[in-house]
Design a protein around this motif. Structure first.
Motif, PDB file in Angstrom:
ATOM      1  N   PRO A  14       0.843  -1.207   0.000  1.00 20.29           N
ATOM      2  CA  PRO A  14       0.000   0.000   0.000  1.00 20.29           C
ATOM      3  C   PRO A  14       0.877   1.255   0.000  1.00 20.29           C
ATOM      4  O   PRO A  14       1.897   1.311   0.686  1.00 20.29           O
ATOM      5  CB  PRO A  14      -0.790  -0.119   1.305  1.00 20.29           C
ATOM      6  CG  PRO A  14      -0.744  -1.563   1.662  1.00 20.29           C
ATOM      7  CD  PRO A  14       0.562  -2.074   1.132  1.00 20.29           C
ATOM      8  N   GLU A  15       0.469   2.224  -0.781  1.00 22.92           N
ATOM      9  CA  GLU A  15       1.230   3.462  -0.908  1.00 22.92           C
ATOM     10  C   GLU A  15       0.909   4.413   0.242  1.00 22.92           C
ATOM     11  O   GLU A  15      -0.222   4.448   0.724  1.00 22.92           O
ATOM     12  CB  GLU A  15       0.895   4.159  -2.222  1.00 22.92           C
ATOM     13  CG  GLU A  15       1.283   3.380  -3.441  1.00 22.92           C
ATOM     14  CD  GLU A  15       0.855   4.073  -4.717  1.00 22.92           C
ATOM     15  OE1 GLU A  15       0.927   5.321  -4.788  1.00 22.92           O
ATOM     16  OE2 GLU A  15       0.433   3.366  -5.641  1.00 22.92           O
TER      17      GLU A  15
ATOM     18  N   ARG B 163      -6.631   2.571  -7.572  1.00 23.43           N
ATOM     19  CA  ARG B 163      -6.282   2.651  -6.158  1.00 23.43           C
ATOM     20  C   ARG B 163      -7.312   3.503  -5.424  1.00 23.43           C
ATOM     21  O   ARG B 163      -7.987   4.309  -6.022  1.00 23.43           O
ATOM     22  CB  ARG B 163      -4.897   3.280  -5.985  1.00 23.43           C
ATOM     23  CG  ARG B 163      -3.818   2.437  -6.621  1.00 23.43           C
ATOM     24  CD  ARG B 163      -2.526   3.193  -6.765  1.00 23.43           C
ATOM     25  NE  ARG B 163      -2.726   4.301  -7.702  1.00 23.43           N
ATOM     26  CZ  ARG B 163      -1.899   5.332  -7.824  1.00 23.43           C
ATOM     27  NH1 ARG B 163      -0.832   5.422  -7.086  1.00 23.43           N
ATOM     28  NH2 ARG B 163      -2.141   6.282  -8.702  1.00 23.43           N
ATOM     29  N   ARG B 164      -7.396   3.267  -4.109  1.00 27.39           N
ATOM     30  CA  ARG B 164      -8.298   4.050  -3.256  1.00 27.39           C
ATOM     31  C   ARG B 164      -7.484   4.517  -2.061  1.00 27.39           C
ATOM     32  O   ARG B 164      -6.816   3.716  -1.407  1.00 27.39           O
ATOM     33  CB  ARG B 164      -9.484   3.205  -2.816  1.00 27.39           C
ATOM     34  CG  ARG B 164     -10.510   3.975  -2.028  1.00 27.39           C
ATOM     35  CD  ARG B 164     -11.815   3.161  -1.956  1.00 27.39           C
ATOM     36  NE  ARG B 164     -12.792   3.804  -1.124  1.00 27.39           N
ATOM     37  CZ  ARG B 164     -13.606   4.778  -1.520  1.00 27.39           C
ATOM     38  NH1 ARG B 164     -13.541   5.213  -2.758  1.00 27.39           N
ATOM     39  NH2 ARG B 164     -14.478   5.310  -0.702  1.00 27.39           N
TER      40      ARG B 164
ATOM     41  N   SER C   3     -11.057   7.538  -4.889  1.00 21.92           N
ATOM     42  CA  SER C   3     -10.584   6.514  -5.829  1.00 21.92           C
ATOM     43  C   SER C   3      -9.803   7.163  -6.955  1.00 21.92           C
ATOM     44  O   SER C   3     -10.161   8.244  -7.427  1.00 21.92           O
ATOM     45  CB  SER C   3     -11.761   5.736  -6.420  1.00 21.92           C
ATOM     46  OG  SER C   3     -12.381   4.980  -5.428  1.00 21.92           O
ATOM     47  N   VAL C   4      -8.759   6.477  -7.393  1.00 23.75           N
ATOM     48  CA  VAL C   4      -7.912   6.970  -8.478  1.00 23.75           C
ATOM     49  C   VAL C   4      -7.927   5.927  -9.582  1.00 23.75           C
ATOM     50  O   VAL C   4      -7.463   4.803  -9.390  1.00 23.75           O
ATOM     51  CB  VAL C   4      -6.462   7.204  -7.988  1.00 23.75           C
ATOM     52  CG1 VAL C   4      -5.619   7.785  -9.109  1.00 23.75           C
ATOM     53  CG2 VAL C   4      -6.449   8.096  -6.756  1.00 23.75           C
ATOM     54  N   PRO C   5      -8.487   6.273 -10.749  1.00 24.72           N
ATOM     55  CA  PRO C   5      -8.546   5.312 -11.855  1.00 24.72           C
ATOM     56  C   PRO C   5      -7.151   4.923 -12.361  1.00 24.72           C
ATOM     57  O   PRO C   5      -6.169   5.627 -12.129  1.00 24.72           O
ATOM     58  CB  PRO C   5      -9.309   6.072 -12.942  1.00 24.72           C
ATOM     59  CG  PRO C   5     -10.008   7.183 -12.243  1.00 24.72           C
ATOM     60  CD  PRO C   5      -9.148   7.533 -11.066  1.00 24.72           C
TER      61      PRO C   5
ATOM     62  N   GLU D 152      -3.042   4.458   1.051  1.00 25.61           N
ATOM     63  CA  GLU D 152      -3.825   3.575   0.211  1.00 25.61           C
ATOM     64  C   GLU D 152      -4.531   2.518   1.070  1.00 25.61           C
ATOM     65  O   GLU D 152      -3.935   1.935   1.967  1.00 25.61           O
ATOM     66  CB  GLU D 152      -2.930   2.889  -0.813  1.00 25.61           C
ATOM     67  CG  GLU D 152      -3.701   2.043  -1.800  1.00 25.61           C
ATOM     68  CD  GLU D 152      -2.801   1.382  -2.822  1.00 25.61           C
ATOM     69  OE1 GLU D 152      -3.372   0.796  -3.769  1.00 25.61           O
ATOM     70  OE2 GLU D 152      -1.560   1.438  -2.692  1.00 25.61           O
ATOM     71  N   ASP D 153      -5.806   2.288   0.763  1.00 25.68           N
ATOM     72  CA  ASP D 153      -6.549   1.223   1.433  1.00 25.68           C
ATOM     73  C   ASP D 153      -5.941  -0.121   1.034  1.00 25.68           C
ATOM     74  O   ASP D 153      -5.664  -0.343  -0.150  1.00 25.68           O
ATOM     75  CB  ASP D 153      -8.026   1.244   1.045  1.00 25.68           C
ATOM     76  CG  ASP D 153      -8.756   2.457   1.595  1.00 25.68           C
ATOM     77  OD1 ASP D 153      -8.259   3.104   2.531  1.00 25.68           O
ATOM     78  OD2 ASP D 153      -9.850   2.762   1.076  1.00 25.68           O
ATOM     79  N   ALA D 154      -5.733  -0.968   2.004  1.00 22.12           N
ATOM     80  CA  ALA D 154      -5.133  -2.257   1.702  1.00 22.12           C
ATOM     81  C   ALA D 154      -6.159  -3.244   1.191  1.00 22.12           C
ATOM     82  O   ALA D 154      -7.307  -3.138   1.330  1.00 22.12           O
ATOM     83  CB  ALA D 154      -4.483  -2.819   2.950  1.00 22.12           C
TER      84      ALA D 154
END
Length: 127
Positions: free
Chosen positions: A16-17, A41-42, A96-98, A125-127
């Motif tokens: 996760p970032e 990513r979320r 959310s990031v497409p 970032e949500d795992a």
């Protein structure tokens, strides 16, 4: 010997970032999270700001505005507590990031009769 699906997935799953920007006393901050070409990513995003009322200020106030990719997510203006050492605002949200898109999180601080102490943007970032 075949690998189990869970061990294979664990080896290829990215960590996760985590991103953080400390803008100090600056009136605005921009955190840009680079695009990832392979996955959506979320993130849970946190924006925190703190101020201190100036001595003798009559009606000090402070304001925080938060934008994600140019869209206003939240805005609030409140009176600054002149009796304490500091005051502030914070806001948390998920975004959310497409795939193949970067995320730009901007925070803007305004105040009158108060001085800016710190402005921080964090994204996990949500795992």
């Amino acid at each position: 010997m075949a690998r189990s699906p869970s061990s294979s997935a664990a080896q290829t799953a990215p960590r996760p970032e985590r991103w953080r920007l400390d803008a100090g006393e600056q009136p605005d901050a921009l955190l840009t999270i680079p695009a990832d070409a392979r996955r959506e990513r979320r993130f849970e995003i946190s924006v925190t700001m703190s101020v201190r009322a100036r001595p003798g200020a009559r009606t000090p106030w402070h304001e925080l505005r938060v934008l994600a990719d140019g869209e206003l997510q939240w805005s609030r203006r409140i009176g600054t507590d002149a009796d304490s050492g500091y005051d502030g605002l914070d806001y948390r949200f998920r975004h959310s990031v497409p795939v193949a898109r970067e995320l730009r999180v901007q925070a803007l601080v305004e105040c009158e009769g108060a001085e800016r102490l710190r402005l921080i943007i964090e994204a996990e970032e949500d795992a």
